[in-house]
Design a protein around this motif. Sequence first.
Motif, mmCIF file in Angstrom:
data_model
loop_
_atom_site.group_PDB
_atom_site.id
_atom_site.type_symbol
_atom_site.label_atom_id
_atom_site.label_comp_id
_atom_site.label_asym_id
_atom_site.label_seq_id
_atom_site.Cartn_x
_atom_site.Cartn_y
_atom_site.Cartn_z
ATOM 1 N N VAL A 9 13.262 -9.940 -8.586
ATOM 2 C CA VAL A 9 12.827 -8.891 -9.521
ATOM 3 C C VAL A 9 11.742 -7.928 -9.046
ATOM 4 O O VAL A 9 12.052 -6.799 -9.208
ATOM 5 N N ARG A 10 10.643 -8.461 -8.590
ATOM 6 C CA ARG A 10 9.460 -7.701 -7.850
ATOM 7 C C ARG A 10 8.587 -8.416 -7.142
ATOM 8 O O ARG A 10 8.463 -9.643 -7.195
ATOM 9 N N GLN A 11 7.961 -8.080 -6.356
ATOM 10 C CA GLN A 11 6.873 -8.502 -5.394
ATOM 11 C C GLN A 11 5.583 -7.704 -5.643
ATOM 12 O O GLN A 11 5.666 -6.370 -5.151
ATOM 13 N N GLY A 12 4.437 -8.050 -5.436
ATOM 14 C CA GLY A 12 3.336 -7.521 -5.153
ATOM 15 C C GLY A 12 2.795 -7.480 -3.972
ATOM 16 O O GLY A 12 3.420 -7.908 -3.064
ATOM 17 N N ILE A 32 5.228 -13.092 -6.383
ATOM 18 C CA ILE A 32 6.920 -12.426 -6.590
ATOM 19 C C ILE A 32 7.431 -13.273 -7.970
ATOM 20 O O ILE A 32 7.119 -14.424 -8.359
ATOM 21 N N GLU A 45 13.211 -16.753 -15.486
ATOM 22 C CA GLU A 45 12.456 -16.088 -14.450
ATOM 23 C C GLU A 45 11.427 -16.865 -14.193
ATOM 24 O O GLU A 45 10.775 -17.619 -14.962
ATOM 25 N N LYS A 58 8.267 -9.352 3.366
ATOM 26 C CA LYS A 58 8.699 -8.409 2.214
ATOM 27 C C LYS A 58 10.083 -8.666 1.738
ATOM 28 O O LYS A 58 10.845 -8.634 2.466
ATOM 29 N N TYR A 60 12.568 -7.229 -1.629
ATOM 30 C CA TYR A 60 12.866 -6.268 -2.404
ATOM 31 C C TYR A 60 14.023 -6.336 -3.611
ATOM 32 O O TYR A 60 14.550 -7.641 -3.515
ATOM 33 N N GLU A 61 13.517 -5.926 -4.354
ATOM 34 C CA GLU A 61 14.243 -5.823 -6.069
ATOM 35 C C GLU A 61 15.928 -6.032 -5.643
ATOM 36 O O GLU A 61 16.369 -5.253 -4.886
#
Length: 94
Positions: A9-12, A32, A45, A58, A60-61
């Motif tokens: 979904v997303r990663q910081g 993440i 989630e 890394k 990605y969405e």
Amino acid sequence: MQTMILKVVRQGEAFSVQSSKQESGQIQKCNIVLRELGGGKYENEYACTMLGNLAGCKFYEGDVVAATLRFSTHEYQGQTFQEILATDLIKVNG
């Protein structure tokens, strides 16, 4: 531990934190969010932590990953907190 196929979904961004287990006294950490595959945004989630070398990877969405997650709890100041540590993530699409 549990291994699942999940979607990113997303990663910081990765950052350094204190660690008594590391020779340098610090370790890389990254958060993440992963979602179960299925019909859409209402699937389960998981907000996970990645540590060490994995934190530097890394994703990605939309990436589909095979993820091994370790679920645990810890107590702090009389409260109990859930922790989810991603111990292995492998991208499985393109």
